[in-house]
Every structure is written in C-alpha cells, then in structure tokens.
Design an enzyme around this catalytic site. Sequence first.
Site, PDB file in Angstrom:
ATOM      1  CD  GLU A 318     108.699  56.288  10.140  1.00  0.00           C
ATOM      2  OE1 GLU A 318     108.904  57.524   9.988  1.00  0.00           O
ATOM      3  OE2 GLU A 318     108.457  55.597   9.566  1.00  0.00           O
ATOM      4  CG  HIS A 339     135.907  66.706  -2.594  1.00  0.00           C
ATOM      5  ND1 HIS A 339     137.186  67.248  -2.853  1.00  0.00           N
ATOM      6  CD2 HIS A 339     136.049  65.505  -3.063  1.00  0.00           C
ATOM      7  CE1 HIS A 339     137.691  66.274  -3.553  1.00  0.00           C
ATOM      8  NE2 HIS A 339     136.872  65.358  -3.689  1.00  0.00           N
ATOM      9  CE  LYS A 453     101.756  62.373  10.648  1.00  0.00           C
ATOM     10  NZ  LYS A 453     101.529  61.065  10.743  1.00  0.00           N
TER      11      LYS A 453
HETATM   12  O1  PA5 Z   1     106.717  54.192   7.594  1.00  0.00           O
HETATM   13  C1  PA5 Z   1     105.709  54.615   7.899  1.00  0.00           C
HETATM   14  O2  PA5 Z   1     104.790  54.213   8.743  1.00  0.00           O
HETATM   15  C2  PA5 Z   1     105.578  56.241   7.544  1.00  0.00           C
HETATM   16  O3  PA5 Z   1     106.635  56.776   6.762  1.00  0.00           O
HETATM   17  C3  PA5 Z   1     104.612  56.237   6.543  1.00  0.00           C
HETATM   18  O4  PA5 Z   1     104.652  55.588   5.323  1.00  0.00           O
HETATM   19  C4  PA5 Z   1     104.334  57.909   6.132  1.00  0.00           C
HETATM   20  O5  PA5 Z   1     104.112  58.693   7.521  1.00  0.00           O
HETATM   21  C5  PA5 Z   1     103.099  58.072   5.242  1.00  0.00           C
HETATM   22  O6  PA5 Z   1     102.059  57.628   5.971  1.00  0.00           O
HETATM   23  P1  PA5 Z   1     100.619  57.132   4.899  1.00  0.00           P
HETATM   24  O7  PA5 Z   1     101.007  56.128   3.863  1.00  0.00           O
HETATM   25  O8  PA5 Z   1      99.467  56.876   5.940  1.00  0.00           O
HETATM   26  O9  PA5 Z   1     100.381  58.578   4.227  1.00  0.00           O
END
Ligand code: PA5
Length: 480
Positions: A318, A339, A453
Amino acid sequence: MKLLTSCIIGALLVLPSCAKTKTDKNKDMSNICLDISKAKSFLKEGVYEYYGPKAMSALKAVEDGTREGNDFLGWVNLPSSMTPEFLVDIKEEARLLRENCQVIVVAGIGGSYLGSRAVIEAMSNSFQWLTNKGENPTILFAGNNIGEDYLAELCDYLKDKTFGVINISKSGTTTETALAFRLLRKQCEDQRGKEMARKVIVAITDAKKGAARVTADQEGYKSYVIPNNVGGRFSVLTPVGLLPIACAGLDIEQLIAGAKTMEEATSTSVPFDKNISAQYAAIRNAIYMDLGKKIEILANFQPKLHFIAEWWKQLYGESEGKDQKGIFPASVDFTTDLHSMGQWIQDGERSIFETVLSVEKTQHTIYFPHDDQNLDGLNFLEGKRVDEVNKMAELGTQLAHVDGGVPNIRITIPEINEYYLGQLIYFFEKACGISGYILNVNPFNQPGVEAYKKNMFALLNKPGYETESKAIQERLSSSK
Ligand code: PA5
C-alpha cells in the site's frame, strides 16, 4: 564436495549488519540483524553504494517531514514519545476486558487489524485455539471480509460465550468493519445486556468523526483515538495494535521498548553502514531498479510468522504500489511452501528476490527420534534438534535460491518475543518510509484503495452514487 563445504563455511562466516543502540549498551541484549551480502553480490560494483546517500536523504525527509506525505509521520517518534501512563491505561482496559470476556473479537481491516494479529499469532501457542485453558481470552478477528459464512459461523460460535468487541476503524465508515460491528454489537447486547455490553465494547477510532466515534460517544463506550497523523498500516504501535495485544496477555511495554531501540538505531544520527532500515531500503531499490526484479518474497521458517508477512505485505504494497511503480510484496511459509512454490522460486521467471526472516532461538526443544526400522532412512538425524534440521533447510534453501538467480536478504531475529517483534515492526516501518521516498512516491497515501469501493457502492445503489450506478449498469449491460 569441496565446493559445497566452502559454500557452507562462506555462508556461516557472513557478518550481518546488526542494529546498534545506546539504550542496550549495558544490557545483555542483541538486536535484529540484516545480511545483504547475498543480494549485493548480484549487483554491479558501486550500485548498492549509489543508493546509500539516497537512502540517507530519504531518511532525513522521513524524520524532518520535508516531503510529500509529511502529514502522516506521527508514527516516526511514537515509541520514544509513549508515556508510561498511556501504557498503564491500555493495560487497565485490557485487564477489564480479560476479566469479563472469554472471547474478544477485534473488528477491523487492513491497518486496523493486521499488526495486532501479526504480533498475537507470532506470540501464541500454535494450538491455542484447541488447548485454551482459559488463562487468556481467545482473540478472534472479524470485520476483515464480507464472507457471509464467516460471519454466520462466528456469531454461532459466540452464542454461548461471554464476549467483548474492540471496534477499530479510523474512518469509522469501512463497510467490512461496520457490518461486523453491527452484528456483534447487537449480539453482545442481546446476550449480555446493554449495561455489560457498554463495559466490554471498546472503540478505537478518529477523535471526532465517523460512525464509530459517534456510536462510542452516544453509548458511552471506552474509546481510544487513532492519531490523525498516523495512517492505518503504520498504526500497530498505537491503541490499534496495543489494546488487542495487551488483551492477549502480551507485554506491550516490551513491544514498545524494542521499537524504541530501533527508533534510535535507525535515526539519521546513525550512519548508513550501521543503519539497517536505510540499508534494507537501499538494497531493495537497487535490486528493483538495477536488476529489474519486481517481486519481493518474504519467507519465514517459523509458521508463527505467517501474519507478520501479511502485515508486511500491506505495509509495503500500500505504501509503494502507486504511480505505476513499486515492488510487488509476496510471502511464503517455509519449509511448507518449498513443496508448493519451491519449483517456481528455484526455476521460474527470474523476476524475484527473497527476504528471509530467520529466527535464531526457538522456545521449545525437540530431538529427532530414533526408529528401529528406519524405513524413511532418517536415523542419521537421530538426536539432532529439530531446529538444527530447520536451520539446515534454511541454509540449503538460501544457497539453492542464490544459485538459481534469486538475490537473498536475511533478517535475523534473536528469538520471537515482544521486544524483538517491536524492533522488527519499527525496522520495517522506517525502511518502508525511506524506500517509498527513494522510489519517489508518497508512501503514506493509498488513493488506489478507493476504486473498488466506488464500484461496489455504485453496484449497491448507495445514495449519492446515482451517476456512478447508472454508468456501471450501462457498462455491464453493454458488455453482455
Ligand atoms: O492502511 C490503511 O490506511 C488501510 O489499510 C486502513 O487501515 C483500512 O482500510 C481500514 O480503514 P479504517 O481504519 O478507516 O476502517
């Protein structure tokens, strides 16, 4: 034979770079170490060194906040700025939940659950699920998928349990988490009554906004704030990770102490040749940009580290996968996956490099048993520690993969405990920030996560998405 022997000796003689810290000078404590020798040898002379100053200047930007994404650098000094009172408060809340719950469900997704799950699974008995004698509550995770069966089976399991919920969402509007929380909250209130539910539901969310904040304030749940300047995937050392970890009965002070030593050991005052976060960031960028290897596989030889890799994949994927750039982070559990994936890694397309998490000391001792018939021909191993066999598998794999053209980075962890996990977490976080800046991306945003989303909400006709809904329906019918 002679060649093999010298290879083994060579491999054992490698001097890795180990984090040096001021605070552990007087303690008999080692640190996690980084060995890049078997990755550097793939690069032309001077290439790795070229990335040294780049890594140090990226590190400076991470610490000074002089580049894009500087509004999300709150994690950098989290370990050193954590007060004992804050940890006491978390521990007190954990005590309350532990006393009142057989099961604690952590609702969260991505950065809101992977860090705590990684630490808890690394530190738990592999069969805790089956053998839990009630010393610690069982910690379960939900809100990280939309699986109807998963949710139904979870609710069914909880039917006769005293359970509590830690609802973690920074935005407070994430569909997966909000859905799980709706179900769990209702079930908790139905089973335990509103008053008790109020005691055993905790929210970890934004200070002011989002559904989780509003509900927590309305219902009077205990709540913790996710700092504005800490992104989800960098939040494991905030209440997001600390509360679930403390609920599992683990030592959060040691976790923070380990992270704090790594904060020092990877700061700008530590030069490149001793700074393992800067070195890791430099070597992976050198391999990516100079050798064109686009996939990094994080391998472990201890199944307990499986979720450390899941957390790491989010952290790096990310943070770096943007602007059509970035190493693809993958992971394997060895020797299990030797394996299944071993063939590909040894002999498939040469687009990979490997980073191995190597644990020096196990918690238990088992010796290879004798068998009178010796049908499997393994009596030659009789009396050896199982871990010695594992270590030889590790070394053998390293040599084979290097011979097969896979650059190898090795991170050594003295043993799996809270202190070294704290070191490892901070080491990876710091390296990730540095690495993203070397790559010239903003490591602290995630614009790409919104795309699915948007489509999902359009398909589900969410109010406010009318134009998108119309467009997506037209698109689907035209492709029929
Ligand atoms: O690293 C990030 O920003 C994301 O992985 C969020 O943690 C994830 O989408 C969850 O978001 P939220 O904490 O707003 O529910």
